[in-house]
Design an enzyme around this catalytic site. Sequence first.
Site, PDB file in Angstrom:
ATOM      1  N   CYS A   1       0.911  -1.049  -0.078  1.00  0.00           N
ATOM      2  CA  CYS A   1      -0.014  -0.111   0.110  1.00  0.00           C
ATOM      3  C   CYS A   1       0.704   1.122   0.073  1.00  0.00           C
ATOM      4  CB  CYS A   1      -1.104   0.123   1.189  1.00  0.00           C
ATOM      5  SG  CYS A   1      -1.809  -1.501   1.496  1.00  0.00           S
TER       6      CYS A   1
HETATM    7  N1  SAJ Z   1       6.873   2.652   8.530  1.00  0.00           N
HETATM    8  C1  SAJ Z   1       7.916   3.220   9.139  1.00  0.00           C
HETATM    9  N2  SAJ Z   1       7.669   4.435   9.984  1.00  0.00           N
HETATM   10  C2  SAJ Z   1       6.574   4.459  10.518  1.00  0.00           C
HETATM   11  C3  SAJ Z   1       5.444   3.622  10.134  1.00  0.00           C
HETATM   12  C4  SAJ Z   1       5.309   2.706   8.995  1.00  0.00           C
HETATM   13  O1  SAJ Z   1       9.117   3.105   8.538  1.00  0.00           O
HETATM   14  O2  SAJ Z   1       6.339   5.107  11.273  1.00  0.00           O
HETATM   15  C5  SAJ Z   1       6.858   1.563   7.665  1.00  0.00           C
HETATM   16  C6  SAJ Z   1       6.665   0.161   7.952  1.00  0.00           C
HETATM   17  O3  SAJ Z   1       7.665  -0.510   8.574  1.00  0.00           O
HETATM   18  C7  SAJ Z   1       6.172  -0.522   6.728  1.00  0.00           C
HETATM   19  C8  SAJ Z   1       5.693   0.466   5.837  1.00  0.00           C
HETATM   20  O4  SAJ Z   1       6.213   1.842   6.564  1.00  0.00           O
HETATM   21  O5  SAJ Z   1       7.290  -1.009   6.095  1.00  0.00           O
HETATM   22  C9  SAJ Z   1       3.956   0.651   5.863  1.00  0.00           C
HETATM   23  O6  SAJ Z   1       3.621   0.530   7.190  1.00  0.00           O
HETATM   24  P1  SAJ Z   1       2.314   0.573   7.685  1.00  0.00           P
HETATM   25  O7  SAJ Z   1       2.166   0.560   9.217  1.00  0.00           O
HETATM   26  O8  SAJ Z   1       1.316   1.668   6.969  1.00  0.00           O
HETATM   27  O9  SAJ Z   1       1.799  -0.739   7.029  1.00  0.00           O
HETATM   28  P2  SAJ Z   1       0.825  -1.351   6.246  1.00  0.00           P
HETATM   29  O10 SAJ Z   1       1.062  -0.965   4.936  1.00  0.00           O
HETATM   30  O11 SAJ Z   1       0.402  -2.934   6.321  1.00  0.00           O
HETATM   31  O12 SAJ Z   1      -0.828  -0.826   6.352  1.00  0.00           O
HETATM   32  C10 SAJ Z   1      -1.216   0.286   5.937  1.00  0.00           C
HETATM   33  C11 SAJ Z   1      -2.382   0.539   7.083  1.00  0.00           C
HETATM   34  N3  SAJ Z   1      -1.428   0.989   8.327  1.00  0.00           N
HETATM   35  C12 SAJ Z   1      -1.737   1.699   9.437  1.00  0.00           C
HETATM   36  O13 SAJ Z   1      -2.834   2.617   9.290  1.00  0.00           O
HETATM   37  C13 SAJ Z   1      -1.046   1.706  10.641  1.00  0.00           C
HETATM   38  C14 SAJ Z   1      -3.179   1.768   6.554  1.00  0.00           C
HETATM   39  O14 SAJ Z   1      -2.126   2.733   6.086  1.00  0.00           O
HETATM   40  C15 SAJ Z   1      -3.982   1.157   5.274  1.00  0.00           C
HETATM   41  O15 SAJ Z   1      -4.895   0.520   5.990  1.00  0.00           O
HETATM   42  C16 SAJ Z   1      -3.098  -0.109   4.690  1.00  0.00           C
HETATM   43  O16 SAJ Z   1      -1.776   0.223   4.654  1.00  0.00           O
HETATM   44  C17 SAJ Z   1      -3.782  -0.287   3.139  1.00  0.00           C
HETATM   45  O17 SAJ Z   1      -4.289  -1.328   3.138  1.00  0.00           O
HETATM   46  O18 SAJ Z   1      -3.840   0.889   2.521  1.00  0.00           O
END
Ligand code: SAJ
Length: 438
Positions: A274
């Site tokens: 995503c």
């Molecule tokens: N990450 C960082 N720093 C942060 C947060 C995340 O480096 O502060 C990295 C994570 O390690 C990961 C990536 O970014 O590699 C994405 O992280 P994420 O927490 O956004 O994880 P996803 O993609 O599994 O889920 C996200 C959902 N996450 C949250 O809301 C916490 C949300 O944005 C969506 O529901 C989902 O993508 C989607 O399906 O769009």
Amino acid sequence: MNHKEKLLKKILEKEAYLAVVGLGYVGLPLAVEMAKKGYRVLGIDIDESKVSRLLQGESYVIDVKSEDVQDMVAAERLTVSTDFAGISQADTVSICVPTPLRKTKDPDISYINASVSEIKKFLHPGMLIVLESTTYPGTTDELVKNELELLGYKAGEDLFVAFSPERVDPGNQIYQTHNTPKVMGGVTPACTELAVAVYGNVVSNIVPVSSTRSAEMVKLLENTFRSVNIALVNEMALLCDRMKIDIWEVIDAAATKPFGFMPFYPGPGIGGHCIPLDPMYLSWKAKTFDFYNRFIELASDINGNMPRFVVSKISEVLNTRKKCLNGAKILLLGMSYKKDIDDLRESPALELFYLLEETGAVIDYCDELAPSFEHERRHGEIVKALDLDADMLKSYDLVVLTTDHSYFDYTMIAANAGLILDCRNGFKKIKAEHIYKL
Ligand code: SAJ
């Protein structure tokens, strides 16, 4: 009664037969939740192995319990198939198929097009079609509504079309399908009303908006917000590294501000299906309006370069022991794209693995949640995770924490690894000379 009234009655009386196309991390939780809320559900996926595992009562999605699949299939509330023909009996269809990027960073909407082509064969008057796949504003109108109206249907009269962004956070123990607010936007008010009716019986909080484009844009704003803020903190991490300031301490202290701040954390890059991809759908579409999304492109650039920054940091840390990268024995802890899940898609740890191999370093990894993967540059070669124990740690020149899984015993690792680079602040409770951080 007209088509809308007939369908509304079936939905409210839970007589409606609901179909879900695409049984991945979005579609399977949705199908199981619809069945648990009392509907008969038809789950369709083109992947035979998924369908056969479900028929054997096995869930392959981290947030769906196998016993729920078993119960719903046994109760004949959930039928799963690779065949779209069952749609001829269905009243609604939710499309939950992937929307990846091509190598050229352009949207790949082939899965949506393929699903719509199959649905066309079995479409009948009075059906509701809801697209859930994350995509650029305009997709639902152009690729679903317009395509289906070519068959003579009229959206809002004998065909109902809406968009509802999926909001699945894999591994999230608090927010799951049933209690995550669901945004819903229809082609017409009748389309929105019907979509709200069916999802309102499945999800506790529905958020109707005025159009499909608005609903499509909601999702892209959500994920662009994350990508840009992660990039901001990654860039701050690079600056703090140069200024010899502890970025993790700075973020934790900033996070004490009770308003107007939301912590994000640096890392080895961003992964998943995503955040790295969805914003590129928006910037691609924006260009057709002669609009250049500088934030999206900049965030993608900063986040995308983090694995290379980590390689340079690894070189710097090895240097403190008069070691060079070429020939160094390096152990990566964690291969999945974020903590406590098993998904390797777009994982920055994977990219770091390949970049380190290019330097001549000797790389192994540990990850119980991701026990193996196919080497993308040596076709067919399977790379297997090693079991983590105190003795094996001692044999590495450097141990790198790439994914801060909860199951790692950080105290044991710190006591036995000779040199550590922590990319996730997993060792935050352990102060030691041999532990370096981003
Ligand atoms: N990450 C960082 N720093 C942060 C947060 C995340 O480096 O502060 C990295 C994570 O390690 C990961 C990536 O970014 O590699 C994405 O992280 P994420 O927490 O956004 O994880 P996803 O993609 O599994 O889920 C996200 C959902 N996450 C949250 O809301 C916490 C949300 O944005 C969506 O529901 C989902 O993508 C989607 O399906 O769009």
